[in-house]
Design an enzyme around this catalytic site. Structure first.
Site, PDB file in Angstrom:
ATOM      1  N   ASN A  62     -10.410  25.197 -17.082  1.00 46.69           N
ATOM      2  CA  ASN A  62      -9.757  26.455 -17.406  1.00 46.69           C
ATOM      3  C   ASN A  62     -10.251  27.579 -16.496  1.00 46.69           C
ATOM      4  O   ASN A  62     -11.390  27.554 -16.024  1.00 46.69           O
ATOM      5  CB  ASN A  62      -9.985  26.823 -18.878  1.00 46.69           C
ATOM      6  CG  ASN A  62      -9.398  25.755 -19.804  1.00 46.69           C
ATOM      7  OD1 ASN A  62      -8.522  24.988 -19.389  1.00 46.69           O
ATOM      8  ND2 ASN A  62      -9.889  25.684 -21.024  1.00 46.69           N
ATOM      9  N   CYS A  99      -5.101  44.157   3.010  1.00 42.69           N
ATOM     10  CA  CYS A  99      -6.071  44.934   3.813  1.00 42.69           C
ATOM     11  C   CYS A  99      -5.294  45.899   4.717  1.00 42.69           C
ATOM     12  O   CYS A  99      -4.401  45.486   5.479  1.00 42.69           O
ATOM     13  CB  CYS A  99      -6.916  43.985   4.670  1.00 42.69           C
ATOM     14  SG  CYS A  99      -8.016  44.870   5.784  1.00 42.69           S
ATOM     15  N   HIS A 153     -11.941  24.865 -11.594  1.00 40.32           N
ATOM     16  CA  HIS A 153     -10.724  25.414 -10.993  1.00 40.32           C
ATOM     17  C   HIS A 153     -10.768  26.920 -10.790  1.00 40.32           C
ATOM     18  O   HIS A 153      -9.731  27.564 -10.650  1.00 40.32           O
ATOM     19  CB  HIS A 153      -9.505  25.036 -11.860  1.00 40.32           C
ATOM     20  CG  HIS A 153      -9.242  23.565 -11.899  1.00 40.32           C
ATOM     21  ND1 HIS A 153      -8.496  22.970 -12.893  1.00 40.32           N
ATOM     22  CD2 HIS A 153      -9.636  22.564 -11.084  1.00 40.32           C
ATOM     23  CE1 HIS A 153      -8.436  21.661 -12.674  1.00 40.32           C
ATOM     24  NE2 HIS A 153      -9.122  21.382 -11.585  1.00 40.32           N
ATOM     25  N   TYR A 186       0.091  35.833 -11.989  1.00 37.27           N
ATOM     26  CA  TYR A 186      -1.333  35.745 -12.328  1.00 37.27           C
ATOM     27  C   TYR A 186      -1.798  37.009 -13.047  1.00 37.27           C
ATOM     28  O   TYR A 186      -2.604  36.953 -13.972  1.00 37.27           O
ATOM     29  CB  TYR A 186      -2.162  35.466 -11.068  1.00 37.27           C
ATOM     30  CG  TYR A 186      -2.230  33.990 -10.776  1.00 37.27           C
ATOM     31  CD1 TYR A 186      -1.278  33.365  -9.966  1.00 37.27           C
ATOM     32  CD2 TYR A 186      -3.203  33.202 -11.379  1.00 37.27           C
ATOM     33  CE1 TYR A 186      -1.315  32.006  -9.754  1.00 37.27           C
ATOM     34  CE2 TYR A 186      -3.244  31.833 -11.165  1.00 37.27           C
ATOM     35  CZ  TYR A 186      -2.298  31.237 -10.361  1.00 37.27           C
ATOM     36  OH  TYR A 186      -2.324  29.879 -10.172  1.00 37.27           O
TER      37      TYR A 186
HETATM   38  C1  BV8 Z   1      -7.711  18.288  -4.907  1.00 34.62           C
HETATM   39  C2  BV8 Z   1      -5.834  26.483 -11.497  1.00 34.62           C
HETATM   40  C3  BV8 Z   1      -8.360  17.387  -2.802  1.00 34.62           C
HETATM   41  C4  BV8 Z   1      -4.740  27.440 -11.257  1.00 34.62           C
HETATM   42  C5  BV8 Z   1      -5.058  24.180 -11.607  1.00 34.62           C
HETATM   43  C6  BV8 Z   1      -5.413  11.823  -7.525  1.00 34.62           C
HETATM   44  C7  BV8 Z   1      -4.318  11.283  -8.182  1.00 34.62           C
HETATM   45  C8  BV8 Z   1      -3.139  12.018  -8.321  1.00 34.62           C
HETATM   46  C9  BV8 Z   1      -3.049  13.325  -7.789  1.00 34.62           C
HETATM   47  C10 BV8 Z   1      -4.126  13.854  -7.152  1.00 34.62           C
HETATM   48  C11 BV8 Z   1      -5.306  13.112  -7.018  1.00 34.62           C
HETATM   49  N1  BV8 Z   1      -6.207  13.901  -6.366  1.00 34.62           N
HETATM   50  C12 BV8 Z   1      -5.631  15.087  -6.073  1.00 34.62           C
HETATM   51  C13 BV8 Z   1      -4.351  15.087  -6.539  1.00 34.62           C
HETATM   52  C14 BV8 Z   1      -3.399  16.188  -6.408  1.00 34.62           C
HETATM   53  C15 BV8 Z   1      -3.558  17.236  -7.521  1.00 34.62           C
HETATM   54  C16 BV8 Z   1      -3.204  16.653  -8.855  1.00 34.62           C
HETATM   55  O1  BV8 Z   1      -4.062  16.303  -9.648  1.00 34.62           O
HETATM   56  N2  BV8 Z   1      -1.909  16.600  -9.125  1.00 34.62           N
HETATM   57  C17 BV8 Z   1      -1.455  16.108 -10.420  1.00 34.62           C
HETATM   58  C18 BV8 Z   1      -0.622  17.178 -11.115  1.00 34.62           C
HETATM   59  C19 BV8 Z   1      -0.668  14.827 -10.171  1.00 34.62           C
HETATM   60  N3  BV8 Z   1      -4.897  17.756  -7.551  1.00 34.62           N
HETATM   61  C20 BV8 Z   1      -5.223  18.745  -6.699  1.00 34.62           C
HETATM   62  O2  BV8 Z   1      -4.463  19.192  -5.870  1.00 34.62           O
HETATM   63  C21 BV8 Z   1      -6.652  19.289  -6.827  1.00 34.62           C
HETATM   64  N4  BV8 Z   1      -7.218  19.378  -5.513  1.00 34.62           N
HETATM   65  O3  BV8 Z   1      -7.743  17.206  -5.425  1.00 34.62           O
HETATM   66  O4  BV8 Z   1      -8.164  18.529  -3.609  1.00 34.62           O
HETATM   67  C22 BV8 Z   1      -6.990  17.007  -2.307  1.00 34.62           C
HETATM   68  C23 BV8 Z   1      -6.320  17.923  -1.522  1.00 34.62           C
HETATM   69  C24 BV8 Z   1      -5.049  17.563  -1.056  1.00 34.62           C
HETATM   70  C25 BV8 Z   1      -4.458  16.329  -1.417  1.00 34.62           C
HETATM   71  C26 BV8 Z   1      -5.163  15.438  -2.240  1.00 34.62           C
HETATM   72  C27 BV8 Z   1      -6.439  15.776  -2.687  1.00 34.62           C
HETATM   73  C28 BV8 Z   1      -6.616  20.694  -7.402  1.00 34.62           C
HETATM   74  C29 BV8 Z   1      -6.204  20.652  -8.846  1.00 34.62           C
HETATM   75  C30 BV8 Z   1      -6.406  22.053  -9.494  1.00 34.62           C
HETATM   76  C31 BV8 Z   1      -5.074  22.741  -9.653  1.00 34.62           C
HETATM   77  N5  BV8 Z   1      -5.283  24.005 -10.365  1.00 34.62           N
HETATM   78  N6  BV8 Z   1      -5.281  25.358 -12.216  1.00 34.62           N
HETATM   79  C32 BV8 Z   1      -4.214  27.994 -12.536  1.00 34.62           C
HETATM   80  O5  BV8 Z   1      -4.745  27.711 -13.616  1.00 34.62           O
HETATM   81  O6  BV8 Z   1      -3.257  28.758 -12.441  1.00 34.62           O
HETATM   82  S1  BV8 Z   1      -4.486  22.896 -12.537  1.00 34.62           S
HETATM   83  C33 BV8 Z   1      -4.144  23.344 -14.131  1.00 34.62           C
HETATM   84  O7  BV8 Z   1      -4.034  22.115 -14.806  1.00 34.62           O
HETATM   85  C34 BV8 Z   1      -5.220  24.086 -14.901  1.00 34.62           C
HETATM   86  O8  BV8 Z   1      -6.467  24.199 -14.296  1.00 34.62           O
HETATM   87  C35 BV8 Z   1      -5.349  23.199 -16.172  1.00 34.62           C
HETATM   88  O9  BV8 Z   1      -6.490  23.401 -16.872  1.00 34.62           O
HETATM   89  C36 BV8 Z   1      -5.255  21.927 -15.479  1.00 34.62           C
HETATM   90  C37 BV8 Z   1      -5.236  20.646 -16.186  1.00 34.62           C
HETATM   91  O10 BV8 Z   1      -4.318  20.722 -17.195  1.00 34.62           O
HETATM   92  P1  BV8 Z   1      -4.887  20.680 -18.684  1.00 34.62           P
HETATM   93  O11 BV8 Z   1      -6.068  21.559 -18.762  1.00 34.62           O
HETATM   94  O12 BV8 Z   1      -5.078  19.264 -19.077  1.00 34.62           O
HETATM   95  O13 BV8 Z   1      -3.708  21.378 -19.450  1.00 34.62           O
HETATM   96  P2  BV8 Z   1      -2.373  20.675 -19.963  1.00 34.62           P
HETATM   97  O14 BV8 Z   1      -1.444  21.752 -20.417  1.00 34.62           O
HETATM   98  O15 BV8 Z   1      -1.912  19.680 -18.960  1.00 34.62           O
HETATM   99  O16 BV8 Z   1      -2.830  19.839 -21.256  1.00 34.62           O
HETATM  100  C38 BV8 Z   1      -3.283  20.521 -22.410  1.00 34.62           C
HETATM  101  C39 BV8 Z   1      -3.692  19.465 -23.397  1.00 34.62           C
HETATM  102  O17 BV8 Z   1      -4.236  20.119 -24.524  1.00 34.62           O
HETATM  103  C40 BV8 Z   1      -2.540  18.611 -23.896  1.00 34.62           C
HETATM  104  O18 BV8 Z   1      -2.946  17.254 -23.894  1.00 34.62           O
HETATM  105  C41 BV8 Z   1      -2.324  19.083 -25.330  1.00 34.62           C
HETATM  106  O19 BV8 Z   1      -1.933  18.020 -26.174  1.00 34.62           O
HETATM  107  C42 BV8 Z   1      -3.704  19.553 -25.702  1.00 34.62           C
HETATM  108  N7  BV8 Z   1      -3.749  20.605 -26.724  1.00 34.62           N
HETATM  109  C43 BV8 Z   1      -2.799  21.520 -27.045  1.00 34.62           C
HETATM  110  N8  BV8 Z   1      -3.275  22.330 -28.029  1.00 34.62           N
HETATM  111  C44 BV8 Z   1      -4.544  21.914 -28.304  1.00 34.62           C
HETATM  112  C45 BV8 Z   1      -4.850  20.817 -27.476  1.00 34.62           C
HETATM  113  N9  BV8 Z   1      -6.026  20.183 -27.514  1.00 34.62           N
HETATM  114  C46 BV8 Z   1      -6.945  20.626 -28.397  1.00 34.62           C
HETATM  115  N10 BV8 Z   1      -6.735  21.676 -29.218  1.00 34.62           N
HETATM  116  C47 BV8 Z   1      -5.555  22.334 -29.197  1.00 34.62           C
HETATM  117  N11 BV8 Z   1      -5.340  23.368 -30.029  1.00 34.62           N
END
Ligand code: BV8
Length: 253
Positions: free
Chosen positions: A109, A157, A126, A73
Protein backbone atom coordinates in the site's frame (compact mmCIF):
# COMPACT_ATOMS: atom_id res chain seq x y z
CA UNK A 1 -18.94 -11.79 0.35
CA UNK A 2 -17.23 -13.83 3.06
CA UNK A 3 -18.69 -16.64 5.05
CA UNK A 4 -17.40 -16.73 8.64
CA UNK A 5 -13.84 -18.08 9.01
CA UNK A 6 -13.40 -21.74 9.96
CA UNK A 7 -13.10 -21.75 13.79
CA UNK A 8 -10.60 -24.62 13.71
CA UNK A 9 -8.33 -22.75 11.28
CA UNK A 10 -8.73 -19.57 13.32
CA UNK A 11 -7.66 -21.38 16.50
CA UNK A 12 -4.70 -22.98 14.70
CA UNK A 13 -3.45 -19.63 13.37
CA UNK A 14 -3.87 -18.01 16.78
CA UNK A 15 -1.77 -20.80 18.31
CA UNK A 16 0.96 -20.17 15.74
CA UNK A 17 0.82 -16.43 16.39
CA UNK A 18 1.32 -17.09 20.11
CA UNK A 19 4.23 -19.49 19.52
CA UNK A 20 6.00 -17.60 16.70
CA UNK A 21 9.40 -16.04 17.27
CA UNK A 22 9.05 -14.04 14.05
CA UNK A 23 5.84 -13.03 12.27
CA UNK A 24 5.96 -11.39 8.82
CA UNK A 25 2.75 -9.69 7.71
CA UNK A 26 2.27 -8.85 4.00
CA UNK A 27 -0.57 -6.39 3.42
CA UNK A 28 -2.38 -5.17 0.32
CA UNK A 29 -5.16 -2.75 -0.49
CA UNK A 30 -7.75 -4.83 1.42
CA UNK A 31 -5.92 -3.87 4.64
CA UNK A 32 -7.10 -0.26 4.12
CA UNK A 33 -10.56 -1.06 2.73
CA UNK A 34 -12.25 -0.68 6.14
CA UNK A 35 -10.60 2.72 6.41
CA UNK A 36 -12.61 3.74 3.36
CA UNK A 37 -9.79 3.49 0.80
CA UNK A 38 -10.78 1.80 -2.46
CA UNK A 39 -8.98 -1.40 -3.41
CA UNK A 40 -7.79 -2.03 -6.96
CA UNK A 41 -9.46 -5.23 -8.10
CA UNK A 42 -12.66 -5.66 -6.11
CA UNK A 43 -15.22 -6.11 -8.91
CA UNK A 44 -17.62 -3.30 -8.01
CA UNK A 45 -15.49 -0.77 -6.18
CA UNK A 46 -11.94 -1.53 -7.38
CA UNK A 47 -9.99 1.35 -8.87
CA UNK A 48 -8.91 -0.76 -11.84
CA UNK A 49 -12.58 -1.38 -12.67
CA UNK A 50 -12.89 2.36 -13.37
CA UNK A 51 -9.39 3.31 -14.50
CA UNK A 52 -6.80 1.67 -16.74
CA UNK A 53 -3.65 0.94 -14.73
CA UNK A 54 -1.53 1.18 -17.88
CA UNK A 55 -2.68 4.82 -18.22
CA UNK A 56 -2.65 5.79 -14.56
CA UNK A 57 0.07 3.70 -12.93
CA UNK A 58 2.91 3.73 -15.48
CA UNK A 59 5.61 6.21 -16.53
CA UNK A 60 4.32 6.09 -20.11
CA UNK A 61 0.84 6.98 -18.89
CA UNK A 62 2.18 9.87 -16.83
CA UNK A 63 4.30 11.23 -19.70
CA UNK A 64 1.29 10.97 -22.04
CA UNK A 65 -1.22 12.62 -19.70
CA UNK A 66 0.67 14.22 -16.79
CA UNK A 67 -2.20 16.42 -15.57
CA UNK A 68 -4.74 13.55 -15.70
CA UNK A 69 -2.47 11.22 -13.73
CA UNK A 70 -1.38 13.97 -11.31
CA UNK A 71 -5.03 14.85 -10.58
CA UNK A 72 -5.93 11.17 -10.03
CA UNK A 73 -3.14 10.81 -7.50
CA UNK A 74 -4.04 14.15 -5.85
CA UNK A 75 -7.61 12.89 -5.41
CA UNK A 76 -6.40 9.59 -3.90
CA UNK A 77 -3.94 11.48 -1.65
CA UNK A 78 -6.76 13.60 -0.24
CA UNK A 79 -8.82 10.46 0.47
CA UNK A 80 -5.89 8.88 2.28
CA UNK A 81 -5.25 11.99 4.35
CA UNK A 82 -8.91 11.87 5.51
CA UNK A 83 -8.78 8.12 6.24
CA UNK A 84 -8.06 6.76 9.69
CA UNK A 85 -6.24 3.53 10.62
CA UNK A 86 -8.78 0.73 11.20
CA UNK A 87 -8.88 -1.91 13.94
CA UNK A 88 -6.64 -4.15 11.84
CA UNK A 89 -3.86 -1.54 11.57
CA UNK A 90 -4.15 -0.82 15.29
CA UNK A 91 -4.07 -4.54 16.22
CA UNK A 92 -0.87 -5.02 14.20
CA UNK A 93 0.89 -2.07 15.83
CA UNK A 94 -0.24 -3.15 19.33
CA UNK A 95 0.99 -6.70 18.71
CA UNK A 96 4.33 -5.38 17.51
CA UNK A 97 4.77 -3.28 20.62
CA UNK A 98 3.73 -6.08 22.98
CA UNK A 99 6.03 -8.64 21.29
CA UNK A 100 9.27 -6.69 20.64
CA UNK A 101 11.42 -8.12 17.83
CA UNK A 102 8.68 -10.46 16.56
CA UNK A 103 6.77 -8.43 13.95
CA UNK A 104 7.74 -7.26 10.46
CA UNK A 105 5.09 -5.51 8.36
CA UNK A 106 5.59 -5.40 4.59
CA UNK A 107 3.01 -3.43 2.65
CA UNK A 108 2.10 -2.97 -1.01
CA UNK A 109 0.00 0.00 0.00
CA UNK A 110 1.05 3.58 -0.66
CA UNK A 111 -1.04 5.06 2.16
CA UNK A 112 0.44 5.78 5.60
CA UNK A 113 -2.13 3.99 7.76
CA UNK A 114 0.25 1.37 9.21
CA UNK A 115 2.58 4.21 10.22
CA UNK A 116 -0.24 6.34 11.67
CA UNK A 117 -1.49 3.29 13.61
CA UNK A 118 1.90 3.22 15.37
CA UNK A 119 4.11 1.03 13.19
CA UNK A 120 6.57 3.47 11.54
CA UNK A 121 9.03 0.72 10.55
CA UNK A 122 6.59 -0.66 7.94
CA UNK A 123 8.47 -1.79 4.81
CA UNK A 124 6.96 -0.02 1.78
CA UNK A 125 7.31 -2.03 -1.45
CA UNK A 126 5.41 0.37 -3.71
CA UNK A 127 6.37 3.77 -2.32
CA UNK A 128 4.52 6.60 -0.62
CA UNK A 129 1.66 8.49 -2.31
CA UNK A 130 2.13 11.39 0.13
CA UNK A 131 5.67 11.95 -1.19
CA UNK A 132 6.80 13.26 -4.58
CA UNK A 133 10.04 13.32 -6.60
CA UNK A 134 11.37 14.60 -9.91
CA UNK A 135 10.42 12.54 -12.97
CA UNK A 136 13.99 12.56 -14.34
CA UNK A 137 17.44 13.78 -13.29
CA UNK A 138 17.77 17.46 -14.21
CA UNK A 139 18.59 17.65 -17.96
CA UNK A 140 20.99 20.52 -17.18
CA UNK A 141 22.96 18.20 -14.92
CA UNK A 142 22.09 20.32 -11.91
CA UNK A 143 19.67 19.69 -9.08
CA UNK A 144 16.23 21.10 -9.78
CA UNK A 145 15.23 23.35 -6.92
CA UNK A 146 11.94 22.08 -5.42
CA UNK A 147 10.95 25.69 -4.73
CA UNK A 148 11.17 26.29 -8.49
CA UNK A 149 8.23 23.92 -8.96
CA UNK A 150 5.78 25.67 -6.72
CA UNK A 151 2.74 25.53 -8.98
CA UNK A 152 1.24 23.36 -11.70
CA UNK A 153 -0.62 20.07 -12.10
CA UNK A 154 1.90 18.45 -12.01
CA UNK A 155 4.39 20.98 -10.67
CA UNK A 156 7.16 21.66 -13.21
CA UNK A 157 10.69 23.02 -12.68
CA UNK A 158 10.68 26.65 -13.89
CA UNK A 159 14.27 26.37 -15.10
CA UNK A 160 14.35 23.06 -17.00
CA UNK A 161 10.73 21.88 -17.31
CA UNK A 162 11.30 18.69 -15.27
CA UNK A 163 8.04 17.30 -13.88
CA UNK A 164 7.24 16.32 -10.30
CA UNK A 165 5.70 12.80 -10.00
CA UNK A 166 4.16 10.79 -7.13
CA UNK A 167 6.84 8.83 -5.24
CA UNK A 168 5.18 5.46 -5.93
CA UNK A 169 6.34 2.41 -7.91
CA UNK A 170 4.48 2.20 -11.22
CA UNK A 171 4.00 -0.91 -13.35
CA UNK A 172 7.20 -1.74 -15.19
CA UNK A 173 9.32 0.07 -12.57
CA UNK A 174 11.76 -1.65 -10.23
CA UNK A 175 10.81 -1.81 -6.58
CA UNK A 176 13.13 -0.05 -4.11
CA UNK A 177 16.04 -2.47 -3.62
CA UNK A 178 16.38 -1.97 0.13
CA UNK A 179 12.69 -2.57 0.69
CA UNK A 180 12.73 -5.73 -1.44
CA UNK A 181 15.82 -7.05 0.36
CA UNK A 182 14.29 -6.35 3.78
CA UNK A 183 11.00 -7.96 2.77
CA UNK A 184 12.70 -11.05 1.32
CA UNK A 185 14.84 -11.35 4.46
CA UNK A 186 11.79 -11.18 6.73
CA UNK A 187 9.87 -13.69 4.58
CA UNK A 188 12.76 -16.18 4.72
CA UNK A 189 13.25 -15.89 8.51
CA UNK A 190 9.69 -15.83 9.78
CA UNK A 191 7.92 -18.75 11.45
CA UNK A 192 4.53 -17.43 10.37
CA UNK A 193 3.49 -15.23 7.44
CA UNK A 194 0.10 -13.52 7.57
CA UNK A 195 -1.04 -12.33 4.13
CA UNK A 196 -3.78 -9.74 4.63
CA UNK A 197 -5.95 -8.09 2.01
CA UNK A 198 -4.14 -8.81 -1.22
CA UNK A 199 -5.36 -10.39 -4.46
CA UNK A 200 -1.84 -11.74 -5.02
CA UNK A 201 -1.99 -10.33 -8.54
CA UNK A 202 1.02 -8.01 -8.42
CA UNK A 203 4.58 -9.25 -8.55
CA UNK A 204 7.17 -9.50 -7.10
CA UNK A 205 5.21 -8.69 -3.87
CA UNK A 206 2.90 -11.68 -4.34
CA UNK A 207 5.94 -13.97 -4.45
CA UNK A 208 6.77 -13.31 -0.79
CA UNK A 209 4.20 -15.88 0.38
CA UNK A 210 5.97 -18.56 -1.67
CA UNK A 211 9.36 -17.39 -0.35
CA UNK A 212 8.14 -17.77 3.24
CA UNK A 213 6.56 -21.17 2.65
CA UNK A 214 9.64 -22.48 0.84
CA UNK A 215 11.78 -21.35 3.78
CA UNK A 216 9.62 -23.40 6.16
CA UNK A 217 7.15 -20.83 7.48
CA UNK A 218 3.48 -21.51 8.01
CA UNK A 219 1.35 -19.22 5.84
CA UNK A 220 -2.13 -17.90 6.67
CA UNK A 221 -4.27 -15.68 4.45
CA UNK A 222 -6.86 -13.20 5.76
CA UNK A 223 -9.21 -12.24 2.93
CA UNK A 224 -13.00 -12.28 2.46
CA UNK A 225 -12.52 -13.56 -1.12
CA UNK A 226 -10.29 -15.90 -3.11
CA UNK A 227 -6.83 -14.67 -4.03
CA UNK A 228 -4.29 -15.80 -6.64
CA UNK A 229 -1.98 -17.08 -3.90
CA UNK A 230 -4.45 -19.10 -1.80
CA UNK A 231 -2.53 -22.23 -2.80
CA UNK A 232 0.51 -20.95 -0.89
CA UNK A 233 -1.47 -20.89 2.37
CA UNK A 234 -1.74 -23.56 5.06
CA UNK A 235 -4.87 -21.74 6.26
CA UNK A 236 -7.24 -19.35 4.46
CA UNK A 237 -9.35 -17.32 6.90
CA UNK A 238 -12.39 -15.93 5.09
CA UNK A 239 -12.86 -12.57 6.78
CA UNK A 240 -11.73 -8.97 6.84
CA UNK A 241 -8.66 -7.30 8.30
CA UNK A 242 -10.52 -5.20 10.85
CA UNK A 243 -12.60 -8.13 12.14
CA UNK A 244 -9.98 -10.92 12.15
CA UNK A 245 -6.68 -9.27 13.07
CA UNK A 246 -7.76 -8.09 16.56
CA UNK A 247 -8.70 -11.60 17.78
CA UNK A 248 -5.77 -13.20 15.92
CA UNK A 249 -3.16 -10.84 17.41
CA UNK A 250 -4.57 -10.26 20.90
CA UNK A 251 -1.68 -11.04 23.25
CA UNK A 252 -3.84 -10.90 26.41
CA UNK A 253 -4.90 -14.57 26.12
C1 BV8 B 1 8.56 -4.95 -11.37
C2 BV8 B 1 1.59 1.66 -6.71
C3 BV8 B 1 10.63 -5.40 -12.47
C4 BV8 B 1 0.90 2.73 -7.46
C5 BV8 B 1 1.24 -0.54 -7.68
C6 BV8 B 1 5.84 -11.64 -12.69
C7 BV8 B 1 4.68 -12.23 -13.16
C8 BV8 B 1 3.69 -11.46 -13.78
C9 BV8 B 1 3.87 -10.06 -13.92
C10 BV8 B 1 5.00 -9.49 -13.44
C11 BV8 B 1 5.99 -10.27 -12.82
N1 BV8 B 1 6.98 -9.42 -12.43
C12 BV8 B 1 6.67 -8.16 -12.79
C13 BV8 B 1 5.45 -8.17 -13.42
C14 BV8 B 1 4.77 -7.00 -13.97
C15 BV8 B 1 3.96 -6.24 -12.90
C16 BV8 B 1 2.82 -7.08 -12.41
O1 BV8 B 1 2.87 -7.67 -11.34
N2 BV8 B 1 1.75 -7.10 -13.19
C17 BV8 B 1 0.56 -7.83 -12.77
C18 BV8 B 1 -0.63 -6.89 -12.70
C19 BV8 B 1 0.35 -8.96 -13.78
N3 BV8 B 1 4.79 -5.85 -11.80
C20 BV8 B 1 5.52 -4.72 -11.91
O2 BV8 B 1 5.55 -4.04 -12.91
C21 BV8 B 1 6.34 -4.33 -10.68
N4 BV8 B 1 7.66 -3.99 -11.11
O3 BV8 B 1 8.33 -6.12 -11.24
O4 BV8 B 1 9.78 -4.46 -11.84
C22 BV8 B 1 10.09 -5.55 -13.87
C23 BV8 B 1 10.10 -4.43 -14.67
C24 BV8 B 1 9.61 -4.58 -15.98
C25 BV8 B 1 9.08 -5.81 -16.43
C26 BV8 B 1 9.07 -6.92 -15.57
C27 BV8 B 1 9.58 -6.79 -14.27
C28 BV8 B 1 5.74 -3.09 -10.03
C29 BV8 B 1 4.42 -3.43 -9.40
C30 BV8 B 1 3.93 -2.23 -8.53
C31 BV8 B 1 2.83 -1.50 -9.25
N5 BV8 B 1 2.31 -0.44 -8.37
N6 BV8 B 1 0.82 0.45 -6.88
C32 BV8 B 1 -0.44 3.02 -6.89
O5 BV8 B 1 -0.83 2.46 -5.86
O6 BV8 B 1 -1.12 3.86 -7.49
S1 BV8 B 1 0.32 -1.95 -7.76
C33 BV8 B 1 -1.11 -1.85 -6.87
O7 BV8 B 1 -1.53 -3.19 -6.77
C34 BV8 B 1 -1.02 -1.39 -5.43
O8 BV8 B 1 0.26 -1.23 -4.90
C35 BV8 B 1 -1.75 -2.54 -4.69
O9 BV8 B 1 -1.50 -2.59 -3.36
C36 BV8 B 1 -1.16 -3.62 -5.48
C37 BV8 B 1 -1.54 -5.02 -5.30
O10 BV8 B 1 -2.90 -5.10 -5.29
P1 BV8 B 1 -3.59 -5.52 -3.91
O11 BV8 B 1 -2.94 -4.78 -2.82
O12 BV8 B 1 -3.58 -7.00 -3.82
O13 BV8 B 1 -5.02 -4.93 -4.12
P2 BV8 B 1 -6.22 -5.63 -4.91
O14 BV8 B 1 -7.31 -4.61 -5.06
O15 BV8 B 1 -5.70 -6.33 -6.11
O16 BV8 B 1 -6.75 -6.76 -3.90
C38 BV8 B 1 -7.35 -6.40 -2.68
C39 BV8 B 1 -7.67 -7.68 -1.96
O17 BV8 B 1 -8.18 -7.34 -0.69
C40 BV8 B 1 -8.71 -8.53 -2.65
O18 BV8 B 1 -8.28 -9.88 -2.64
C41 BV8 B 1 -9.95 -8.38 -1.77
O19 BV8 B 1 -10.71 -9.57 -1.72
C42 BV8 B 1 -9.33 -8.11 -0.42
N7 BV8 B 1 -10.16 -7.33 0.50
C43 BV8 B 1 -11.14 -6.44 0.21
N8 BV8 B 1 -11.62 -5.91 1.37
C44 BV8 B 1 -10.91 -6.47 2.39
C45 BV8 B 1 -9.97 -7.38 1.84
N9 BV8 B 1 -9.13 -8.09 2.58
C46 BV8 B 1 -9.19 -7.93 3.92
N10 BV8 B 1 -10.04 -7.08 4.53
C47 BV8 B 1 -10.91 -6.35 3.79
N11 BV8 B 1 -11.77 -5.51 4.40
Amino acid sequence: MAEAPDPVALAAVRAHVDAARRVCVLTGAGMSAESGIATFRDPATGLWSKFDPAVLASVEGFRAQPQHVWDWYAQRREGMRRARPNAGHLALAAFGRQRPGVLTVVTQNVDDLHQRAGWPETIRLHGDILAARWLTPCPRGKACDPAAAAVGRPPRCAECGNLVRPDVVWFGEMLPERAVDAAEHAARRCDLMLVVGTSGAVWPAAGLAHTARRAGARVAIVNPDDSEIDDEAHWVLRGTAATLLPPLLDTRR
